[in-house]
Design a protein around this motif. Sequence first.
Motif, PDB file in Angstrom:
ATOM      1  N   LEU A  66       1.784   5.312  21.356  1.00  0.00           N
ATOM      2  CA  LEU A  66       0.638   5.974  20.739  1.00  0.00           C
ATOM      3  C   LEU A  66      -0.269   4.982  20.009  1.00  0.00           C
ATOM      4  O   LEU A  66      -1.498   5.096  20.062  1.00  0.00           O
ATOM      5  N   ILE A  67       0.333   4.007  19.331  1.00  0.00           N
ATOM      6  CA  ILE A  67      -0.467   3.043  18.577  1.00  0.00           C
ATOM      7  C   ILE A  67      -1.320   2.200  19.522  1.00  0.00           C
ATOM      8  O   ILE A  67      -2.522   1.991  19.287  1.00  0.00           O
ATOM      9  N   ALA A  68      -0.729   1.703  20.593  1.00  0.00           N
ATOM     10  CA  ALA A  68      -1.491   0.903  21.549  1.00  0.00           C
ATOM     11  C   ALA A  68      -2.548   1.748  22.249  1.00  0.00           C
ATOM     12  O   ALA A  68      -3.704   1.317  22.397  1.00  0.00           O
ATOM     13  N   PHE A  69      -2.181   2.932  22.649  1.00  0.00           N
ATOM     14  CA  PHE A  69      -3.101   3.799  23.389  1.00  0.00           C
ATOM     15  C   PHE A  69      -4.278   4.214  22.511  1.00  0.00           C
ATOM     16  O   PHE A  69      -5.444   4.003  22.859  1.00  0.00           O
ATOM     17  N   GLY A  70      -3.987   4.784  21.353  1.00  0.00           N
ATOM     18  CA  GLY A  70      -5.059   5.251  20.485  1.00  0.00           C
ATOM     19  C   GLY A  70      -5.897   4.127  19.913  1.00  0.00           C
ATOM     20  O   GLY A  70      -7.103   4.282  19.704  1.00  0.00           O
ATOM     21  N   GLY A  71      -5.290   2.956  19.686  1.00  0.00           N
ATOM     22  CA  GLY A  71      -6.007   1.854  19.079  1.00  0.00           C
ATOM     23  C   GLY A  71      -6.941   1.119  20.021  1.00  0.00           C
ATOM     24  O   GLY A  71      -7.895   0.471  19.567  1.00  0.00           O
ATOM     25  N   LEU A  72      -6.689   1.181  21.322  1.00  0.00           N
ATOM     26  CA  LEU A  72      -7.455   0.365  22.273  1.00  0.00           C
ATOM     27  C   LEU A  72      -8.459   1.151  23.104  1.00  0.00           C
ATOM     28  O   LEU A  72      -9.201   0.549  23.891  1.00  0.00           O
ATOM     29  N   LEU A  73      -8.498   2.469  22.974  1.00  0.00           N
ATOM     30  CA  LEU A  73      -9.364   3.278  23.841  1.00  0.00           C
ATOM     31  C   LEU A  73     -10.838   2.916  23.690  1.00  0.00           C
ATOM     32  O   LEU A  73     -11.551   2.751  24.687  1.00  0.00           O
ATOM     33  N   SER A 127      -7.559   5.041  31.241  1.00  0.00           N
ATOM     34  CA  SER A 127      -8.102   6.351  30.887  1.00  0.00           C
ATOM     35  C   SER A 127      -9.411   6.254  30.126  1.00  0.00           C
ATOM     36  O   SER A 127     -10.221   7.192  30.155  1.00  0.00           O
ATOM     37  N   ALA A 128      -9.663   5.123  29.456  1.00  0.00           N
ATOM     38  CA  ALA A 128     -10.894   4.993  28.673  1.00  0.00           C
ATOM     39  C   ALA A 128     -12.144   5.070  29.525  1.00  0.00           C
ATOM     40  O   ALA A 128     -13.207   5.472  29.040  1.00  0.00           O
ATOM     41  N   VAL A 129     -12.052   4.670  30.790  1.00  0.00           N
ATOM     42  CA  VAL A 129     -13.254   4.611  31.631  1.00  0.00           C
ATOM     43  C   VAL A 129     -13.336   5.755  32.638  1.00  0.00           C
ATOM     44  O   VAL A 129     -14.292   5.836  33.399  1.00  0.00           O
ATOM     45  N   VAL A 130     -12.343   6.629  32.648  1.00  0.00           N
ATOM     46  CA  VAL A 130     -12.290   7.669  33.680  1.00  0.00           C
ATOM     47  C   VAL A 130     -13.521   8.573  33.641  1.00  0.00           C
ATOM     48  O   VAL A 130     -14.155   8.839  34.673  1.00  0.00           O
ATOM     49  N   LEU A 131     -13.867   9.076  32.465  1.00  0.00           N
ATOM     50  CA  LEU A 131     -15.018   9.973  32.374  1.00  0.00           C
ATOM     51  C   LEU A 131     -16.315   9.249  32.718  1.00  0.00           C
ATOM     52  O   LEU A 131     -17.233   9.840  33.295  1.00  0.00           O
ATOM     53  N   GLY A 132     -16.389   7.970  32.349  1.00  0.00           N
ATOM     54  CA  GLY A 132     -17.567   7.189  32.714  1.00  0.00           C
ATOM     55  C   GLY A 132     -17.735   7.076  34.215  1.00  0.00           C
ATOM     56  O   GLY A 132     -18.859   7.119  34.741  1.00  0.00           O
ATOM     57  N   LEU A 408     -14.888   6.577  23.579  1.00  0.00           N
ATOM     58  CA  LEU A 408     -15.042   7.276  22.304  1.00  0.00           C
ATOM     59  C   LEU A 408     -14.484   8.690  22.388  1.00  0.00           C
ATOM     60  O   LEU A 408     -13.776   9.157  21.482  1.00  0.00           O
ATOM     61  N   PHE A 409     -14.756   9.386  23.496  1.00  0.00           N
ATOM     62  CA  PHE A 409     -14.290  10.758  23.666  1.00  0.00           C
ATOM     63  C   PHE A 409     -12.765  10.804  23.717  1.00  0.00           C
ATOM     64  O   PHE A 409     -12.135  11.678  23.119  1.00  0.00           O
ATOM     65  N   ASN A 410     -12.166   9.851  24.417  1.00  0.00           N
ATOM     66  CA  ASN A 410     -10.704   9.798  24.486  1.00  0.00           C
ATOM     67  C   ASN A 410     -10.100   9.400  23.151  1.00  0.00           C
ATOM     68  O   ASN A 410      -9.005   9.847  22.797  1.00  0.00           O
ATOM     69  N   THR A 411     -10.798   8.546  22.396  1.00  0.00           N
ATOM     70  CA  THR A 411     -10.292   8.143  21.081  1.00  0.00           C
ATOM     71  C   THR A 411     -10.249   9.324  20.127  1.00  0.00           C
ATOM     72  O   THR A 411      -9.244   9.547  19.432  1.00  0.00           O
ATOM     73  N   THR A 412     -11.333  10.088  20.054  1.00  0.00           N
ATOM     74  CA  THR A 412     -11.336  11.239  19.154  1.00  0.00           C
ATOM     75  C   THR A 412     -10.318  12.291  19.602  1.00  0.00           C
ATOM     76  O   THR A 412      -9.776  13.021  18.772  1.00  0.00           O
TER      77      THR A 412
END
Length: 492
Positions: A66-73, A127-132, A408-412
């Motif tokens: 969770l820390i790596a995933f949420g911190g790097l999105l 996952s950070a770029v999927v919506l883009g 940003l959307f995945n981070t929130t």
Amino acid sequence: MSHTAPSPRPPRAGVSPSRRTALAVLSTAMLMTILDGSIVTVAMPAIQEDLGFSPAGLSWTVNAYLIAFGGLLLLAGRLGDLVGRKSMFLAGNAVFTAASLLAGVATGPGMLITARFLQGVGSAMASAVVLGILVTLFTEPGERARAFGVFSFTGAAGASIGQVLGGVLTDALSWHWIFFINLPIGLVTIALAVRALPGERGIGLAAGADVAGAVLVTGGLMLGVYTVVKIEEYGRLAAHTLGLGAVSLALLTAFVIRQATAGTPLMPLRILRSRNVSGANLVQILTLSAMFAFQIIVALHMQKVLGYGALDTGLAMLPAAVAIGGVSLFLSARLNTRFGERAVLLAGLALLFGAMGWLTRVPVDADYVTDLLPVMLLVAGAGLVLPALTALGMSGAGADDAGLASGLFNTTQQIGMATGVAVLSTLAAWRTGELLAAGESGAAALTGGYRLAFGIAAALLLAAFTVALVVLRQPGPDAAAPDAAPVTPETT
């Protein structure tokens, strides 16, 4: 008298097979990410026994991810814009797949925790770029709505599938296979993505080479996620929680100040000037804080108060998963096209508010059909909320910022989920303790604590409805499309 031949009817718009493949690839990658967040929880007792984890150390099999995933999105989303979203997606899937192999062959706690951290890194990158990528591929409002519906369906189904699949693999084979199963899926996803996804070059690292900003936002987010996941252990008002929370907030504040003054900011603040981008992210934090906590707390109520077993609890919550998945897959796109995403979002939030309001009166001896089943059906509103919110959250993103908006959307999303569970669970435990001290029975005290949590969830949803009503605007027909021309999947 002259006669003019009727113009031929334009061909019906549709999704080309290559774009269907691309949508399947992106949805599968997101499904793996969501599965990985839930599949491990079922296997944790077996992992603890086999590798000799201490009870406190065992939690890091989840926390490290969770820390790596949420911190790097957020960083990964922006890097996708700079170096190319396809490149970031492929690299993320490669890291995730390799880390899954490392986790599967882990022989000790340190090795498994390292692998889980690397899995979080890979998941964030992909996952950070999927919506883009999705908003680049699907530019027509109707087909974009259908794509978001399919994408939201995989998200809704992922958590439920993960818990079932984790139990089956652990019992039938061993806990190692909850990680090994990612290998064939990851390799096939990479192979198909090479052909199906658009291959844009990116705007170049020089457009956002802000090393100081990257350090500030990554450090702030990682520390923030760590603080949130440890709230239950230390308490919400403990020095550990308040101190680290203050440091995290200071780092993120410094990041925002840095972005306002840097010559080449990592996150151009112009993206937050869009009412829909900023508003949708705020609505998402409020909504997911309520709904993710609901999933955890209602399951605890069934098991600790009503005496349901693990299987009974899963079956009792199945109508909710089916309802959410069915609405997001078959109904949301039509409603979004006909009435607009803003109206559909408001309707979905109203249904969710009704569900949480219903639970605030749940009795100690609740009957499933009359007290719980209506809630499972009302949460179908999430199948309306998620696709509409995604469309609104990406509607203000131009071609150069689509990856950033996606990150940003995945981070929130992660912030909302983690914060909701930590805070509402802590408040429920506090209220239960008060009631026990006042002489209430264990079941009555637990129910009182859960009622408080459901009441707070309802308040959060009411706040989300208010923000959506006041801030969000229905985008025009071209507002959601990137500034650049549509990119075909075959572009290299």
